[in-house]
Design a protein around this motif. Structure first.
Motif, PDB file in Angstrom:
ATOM      1  N   ASP A 187       0.726  -1.469   0.076  1.00 19.25           N
ATOM      2  CA  ASP A 187      -0.290   0.207   0.317  1.00 19.25           C
ATOM      3  C   ASP A 187       1.020   1.135  -0.172  1.00 19.25           C
ATOM      4  OD1 ASP A 187      -1.896  -1.296   0.072  1.00 19.25           O
ATOM      5  OD2 ASP A 187      -2.452  -1.289   2.463  1.00 19.25           O
ATOM      6  N   LYS A 237       1.390   4.377  -3.108  1.00 23.00           N
ATOM      7  CA  LYS A 237       1.046   5.264  -2.587  1.00 23.00           C
ATOM      8  C   LYS A 237       2.153   6.668  -2.760  1.00 23.00           C
ATOM      9  CE  LYS A 237      -2.187   5.756   0.372  1.00 23.00           C
ATOM     10  NZ  LYS A 237      -3.252   4.848   0.930  1.00 23.00           N
ATOM     11  N   GLU A 238       3.777   6.351  -2.889  1.00 23.83           N
ATOM     12  CA  GLU A 238       4.782   6.719  -2.515  1.00 23.83           C
ATOM     13  C   GLU A 238       4.979   6.552  -4.682  1.00 23.83           C
ATOM     14  OE1 GLU A 238       8.000   5.530   0.699  1.00 23.83           O
ATOM     15  OE2 GLU A 238       7.644   3.835  -1.225  1.00 23.83           O
ATOM     16  N   GLN A 263      -0.727  14.266  -0.825  1.00 24.63           N
ATOM     17  CA  GLN A 263       0.072  12.515  -1.034  1.00 24.63           C
ATOM     18  C   GLN A 263       1.673  12.955  -0.116  1.00 24.63           C
ATOM     19  OE1 GLN A 263       0.751  12.260  -5.494  1.00 24.63           O
ATOM     20  NE2 GLN A 263      -1.204  12.025  -5.499  1.00 24.63           N
ATOM     21  N   GLU A 295       0.059  11.483   2.811  1.00 20.86           N
ATOM     22  CA  GLU A 295      -0.827  10.504   2.825  1.00 20.86           C
ATOM     23  C   GLU A 295       0.508   8.838   3.424  1.00 20.86           C
ATOM     24  OE1 GLU A 295      -3.121   8.172   0.581  1.00 20.86           O
ATOM     25  OE2 GLU A 295      -3.917  10.926   0.120  1.00 20.86           O
ATOM     26  N   VAL A 296       1.410   9.807   2.655  1.00 21.74           N
ATOM     27  CA  VAL A 296       2.702   9.018   2.698  1.00 21.74           C
ATOM     28  C   VAL A 296       3.446   8.692   4.100  1.00 21.74           C
ATOM     29  CG1 VAL A 296       5.151   7.965   1.718  1.00 21.74           C
ATOM     30  CG2 VAL A 296       3.597   8.924  -0.185  1.00 21.74           C
ATOM     31  N   GLU A 339       1.511   6.591   5.807  1.00 22.15           N
ATOM     32  CA  GLU A 339       1.594   5.346   6.150  1.00 22.15           C
ATOM     33  C   GLU A 339       2.253   4.679   6.315  1.00 22.15           C
ATOM     34  OE1 GLU A 339      -1.183   4.195   3.698  1.00 22.15           O
ATOM     35  OE2 GLU A 339      -0.311   1.807   4.151  1.00 22.15           O
TER      36      GLU A 339
END
Ligand code: ZN
Length: 272
Positions: A31, A35-36, A135, A138-139, A142
């Motif tokens: 996941d 995302k990365e 983003q 998010e990373v 995560e």
């Protein structure tokens, strides 16, 4: 040796869970990787847009410079006209002023169009910048989540593996190896009953002699079609079998021995 199918069934459930948790642990970093990757692409886009903006900004500066120069040139020609004495000279001057004015106006239009284009690009760049930031967050989130999720699943896995050890300890290694592979390949179902002569895993009809072997329960039998471990279970099928095949309790004959040799060739895991 008679076989304890309850242990195998319990082991089957534990193994199925172990494999699910193992897969889940493998999925967790995936996941983050996705995302990365998305972030990387967004950044590439952002830098391409930024380069374009810089380029257009430089072009605009150049246009501005030319526009100012053109204005000065026109003004210079207008001053020259004022000091002109000859009619001929004055006519020439007028034409030059008109030409200079046209150049100036064209540059003005181009400059404005470029300005508008740059403003659009800058708006898009700002949006892209927001996306990059979102983003990146998010990373980051995560990454934090990944470590705690993995730790959580590892705790579950450790507990399952203790059960797995306990259930496996009396089973031969080659049976375990084979059984674990079956569970993995057959969606968690590795032990199935035999009804009459029909494997309840793949519903194939098995030879009567082989069914008799399963029924005697002296050794582990694997379905020759789906490889699952088979155990005998009473069912309505038993009556059908008797009607079709006669008495299934015939004492060990040559037929029984022959069937065993056919199906135990690579399944003979207790072989000595
Ligand atoms: Zn089968």
């Amino acid at each position: 040796m008679s076989v304890n199918y309850d242990t195998l069934k319990k082991l089957q459930d534990v193994l199925a869970q172990v494999f699910i948790v193992e897969d889940r642990i493998k999925e967790i970093p995936r996941d983050l990787e996705v995302k990365e990757l998305v972030l990387q692409k967004t950044k590439v886009n952002y830098y391409e847009m930024k380069d374009k903006c810089d380029q257009v900004r430089a072009e605009l500066e150049e246009l501005n410079r030319k526009y100012i120069e053109a204005g000065k040139e026109r003004e210079a020609k207008e001053s020259a006209m004022e000091s002109a004495t000859l009619v001929r000279e004055s006519e020439n001057n007028e034409k030059e002023i008109r030409d200079a004015a046209i150049i100036e106006q064209t540059l003005f239009k181009n400059k404005n169009a470029k300005q508008k284009y740059l403003a659009d690009l800058e708006t898009k760049l700002a949006v892209q910048d927001e996306i990059v930031k979102a983003q990146e967050e998010e990373v980051e989130e995560e990454t934090k989540k990944k470590d705690s999720l993995i730790a959580e699943q590892m705790t579950i896995l450790d507990k399952l593996n203790v059960e797995r050890e306990e259930l496996s300890k009396d089973l031969p290694a080659n049976l375990l190896f084979k059984f674990e592979r079956i569970i993995r390949n057959k969606a968690g179902v590795g032990v199935v009953p035999l009804h009459g002569i029909i494997c309840q895993g793949c519903f194939m009809e098995l030879p009567q002699q082989f069914a008799n072997t399963v029924r005697r329960n002296e050794e582990i039998s694997f379905c020759p079609y789906c490889s699952r471990v088979l155990y005998y279970e009473e069912s309505d099928e038993d009556n059908n079998v008797i009607q079709v095949h006669g008495d299934i309790h015939t004492e060990e004959g040559e037929e029984g021995a022959a069937a065993e040799s056919i199906f135990s060739s690579d399944e003979d895991i207790f072989g000595e």
